[in-house]
Design a protein around this motif. Structure first.
Motif, PDB file in Angstrom:
ATOM      1  N   GLU A  33       0.759  -1.150   0.140  1.00 21.57           N
ATOM      2  CA  GLU A  33      -0.136   0.107  -0.002  1.00 21.57           C
ATOM      3  C   GLU A  33       0.900   1.297   0.048  1.00 21.57           C
ATOM      4  N   PRO A  34       0.466   2.427  -0.641  1.00 17.67           N
ATOM      5  CA  PRO A  34       1.201   3.654  -0.767  1.00 17.67           C
ATOM      6  C   PRO A  34       1.617   4.243   0.629  1.00 17.67           C
ATOM      7  N   GLY A  35       0.702   4.055   1.440  1.00 22.65           N
ATOM      8  CA  GLY A  35       1.024   4.838   2.911  1.00 22.65           C
ATOM      9  C   GLY A  35       1.555   4.013   3.728  1.00 22.65           C
ATOM     10  N   ASN A  36       1.714   2.499   3.504  1.00 20.59           N
ATOM     11  CA  ASN A  36       2.317   1.686   4.560  1.00 20.59           C
ATOM     12  C   ASN A  36       3.784   1.881   4.548  1.00 20.59           C
ATOM     13  N   ARG A  37       4.360   1.919   5.985  1.00 19.02           N
ATOM     14  CA  ARG A  37       5.683   1.937   6.091  1.00 19.02           C
ATOM     15  C   ARG A  37       6.151   0.613   6.874  1.00 19.02           C
ATOM     16  N   PHE A  38       5.494   0.073   7.270  1.00 18.44           N
ATOM     17  CA  PHE A  38       5.869  -1.275   8.036  1.00 18.44           C
ATOM     18  C   PHE A  38       4.373  -2.047   8.546  1.00 18.44           C
ATOM     19  N   TYR A  39       4.582  -3.448   8.277  1.00 22.14           N
ATOM     20  CA  TYR A  39       3.452  -4.091   8.541  1.00 22.14           C
ATOM     21  C   TYR A  39       4.127  -5.564   9.002  1.00 22.14           C
ATOM     22  N   GLN A  40       3.848  -5.907   9.807  1.00 23.00           N
ATOM     23  CA  GLN A  40       4.402  -7.202  10.380  1.00 23.00           C
ATOM     24  C   GLN A  40       3.396  -8.039  11.585  1.00 23.00           C
ATOM     25  N   ALA A  41       3.152  -9.208  11.414  1.00 23.56           N
ATOM     26  CA  ALA A  41       2.291 -10.002  12.110  1.00 23.56           C
ATOM     27  C   ALA A  41       3.183 -11.071  12.912  1.00 23.56           C
ATOM     28  N   TYR A  42       2.855 -11.435  14.211  1.00 21.48           N
ATOM     29  CA  TYR A  42       3.413 -12.112  15.003  1.00 21.48           C
ATOM     30  C   TYR A  42       2.501 -13.259  15.691  1.00 21.48           C
ATOM     31  N   GLN A  43       2.972 -14.474  15.855  1.00 19.52           N
ATOM     32  CA  GLN A  43       2.135 -15.660  16.493  1.00 19.52           C
ATOM     33  C   GLN A  43       2.718 -15.807  18.023  1.00 19.52           C
ATOM     34  N   ASP A  44       1.952 -15.816  18.902  1.00 15.57           N
ATOM     35  CA  ASP A  44       2.518 -16.125  20.088  1.00 15.57           C
ATOM     36  C   ASP A  44       2.932 -17.707  20.182  1.00 15.57           C
ATOM     37  N   PRO A  45       4.100 -17.757  20.564  1.00 16.65           N
ATOM     38  CA  PRO A  45       4.732 -19.329  20.553  1.00 16.65           C
ATOM     39  C   PRO A  45       4.144 -20.116  21.761  1.00 16.65           C
ATOM     40  N   THR A  46       3.867 -19.432  22.797  1.00 22.64           N
ATOM     41  CA  THR A  46       3.313 -20.580  23.710  1.00 22.64           C
ATOM     42  C   THR A  46       1.474 -20.647  23.852  1.00 22.64           C
ATOM     43  N   ASP A  47       0.965 -19.632  23.108  1.00 27.17           N
ATOM     44  CA  ASP A  47      -0.332 -19.461  22.840  1.00 27.17           C
ATOM     45  C   ASP A  47      -0.917 -19.297  21.339  1.00 27.17           C
ATOM     46  N   THR A  48      -0.603 -20.379  20.582  1.00 23.33           N
ATOM     47  CA  THR A  48      -0.853 -20.145  19.088  1.00 23.33           C
ATOM     48  C   THR A  48      -2.205 -19.398  18.705  1.00 23.33           C
ATOM     49  N   SER A  49      -3.268 -19.339  19.727  1.00 23.95           N
ATOM     50  CA  SER A  49      -4.481 -18.558  19.394  1.00 23.95           C
ATOM     51  C   SER A  49      -4.266 -17.063  19.158  1.00 23.95           C
ATOM     52  N   VAL A  50      -3.163 -16.612  19.628  1.00 28.90           N
ATOM     53  CA  VAL A  50      -3.053 -15.198  19.909  1.00 28.90           C
ATOM     54  C   VAL A  50      -1.934 -14.580  18.462  1.00 28.90           C
ATOM     55  N   PHE A  51      -2.635 -13.756  18.024  1.00 21.26           N
ATOM     56  CA  PHE A  51      -1.717 -13.024  17.161  1.00 21.26           C
ATOM     57  C   PHE A  51      -1.591 -11.561  17.299  1.00 21.26           C
ATOM     58  N   ARG A  52      -0.257 -10.998  17.087  1.00 21.84           N
ATOM     59  CA  ARG A  52      -0.179  -9.581  16.885  1.00 21.84           C
ATOM     60  C   ARG A  52       0.089  -9.023  15.692  1.00 21.84           C
ATOM     61  N   LEU A  53      -0.440  -7.766  15.503  1.00 28.27           N
ATOM     62  CA  LEU A  53       0.067  -7.169  14.285  1.00 28.27           C
ATOM     63  C   LEU A  53       0.467  -5.781  14.482  1.00 28.27           C
ATOM     64  N   PHE A  54       1.606  -5.429  14.016  1.00 28.41           N
ATOM     65  CA  PHE A  54       2.227  -4.120  14.169  1.00 28.41           C
ATOM     66  C   PHE A  54       2.217  -3.385  13.029  1.00 28.41           C
ATOM     67  N   GLU A  55       1.702  -2.211  12.937  1.00 31.56           N
ATOM     68  CA  GLU A  55       1.702  -1.634  11.466  1.00 31.56           C
ATOM     69  C   GLU A  55       1.813  -0.040  11.629  1.00 31.56           C
ATOM     70  N   ILE A  56       2.725   0.590  10.813  1.00 28.56           N
ATOM     71  CA  ILE A  56       2.913   1.800  10.628  1.00 28.56           C
ATOM     72  C   ILE A  56       2.589   2.264   9.203  1.00 28.56           C
ATOM     73  N   TYR A  57       1.902   3.720   9.371  1.00 29.85           N
ATOM     74  CA  TYR A  57       1.427   4.277   8.231  1.00 29.85           C
ATOM     75  C   TYR A  57       1.883   5.613   8.304  1.00 29.85           C
ATOM     76  N   ASP A  58       1.822   6.230   6.935  1.00 28.58           N
ATOM     77  CA  ASP A  58       2.320   7.642   6.888  1.00 28.58           C
ATOM     78  C   ASP A  58       1.288   8.765   7.674  1.00 28.58           C
ATOM     79  N   ASP A  59       0.281   8.266   7.575  1.00 28.87           N
ATOM     80  CA  ASP A  59      -0.682   9.147   8.518  1.00 28.87           C
ATOM     81  C   ASP A  59      -2.249   8.339   8.754  1.00 28.87           C
TER      82      ASP A  59
END
Length: 97
Positions: A33-59
């Motif tokens: 996406e043009p305004g996306n600077r960073f997009y990364q997802a993570y899965q908790d290794p001890t509780d695989t039902s939990v996912f975290r997404l970290f995102e940075i956009y221009d605005d």
């Protein structure tokens, strides 16, 4: 100033693979996406039902465009979110440059 989003998705029991598949499909087009600077997802290794997404956009407008995209609709709204037990989002504005 860049706009930061931190999301936590918790899959319903037995739906972890559905959420993981959705995230794997959502990530590449989100990163393009043009305004996306960073997009990364993570899965908790001890509780695989939990996912975290970290995102940075221009605005905040770039984040809104992400939420309106066809790939977000298909993979997040239609595939992953219906099988979540919980969804949390936090929004931040960066300090300094």
């Amino acid at each position: 100033m860049p706009y930061v989003v931190s999301a936590t998705w918790t899959a319903q029991p037995g739906s972890e693979d559905v959420v993981l598949d959705a995230i794997e499909k959502l990530t590449p087009p989100s990163r393009e996406e043009p305004g996306n600077r960073f997009y990364q997802a993570y899965q908790d290794p001890t509780d695989t039902s939990v996912f975290r997404l970290f995102e940075i956009y221009d605005d905040e407008a770039a984040y809104a465009a992400h939420g309106a995209s066809d790939h977000f609709k298909q993979y997040a709204l239609e595939q992953a979110i219906p099988v979540l037990a919980n969804r949390e989002r936090a929004f931040y504005e960066t300090i300094g440059g």
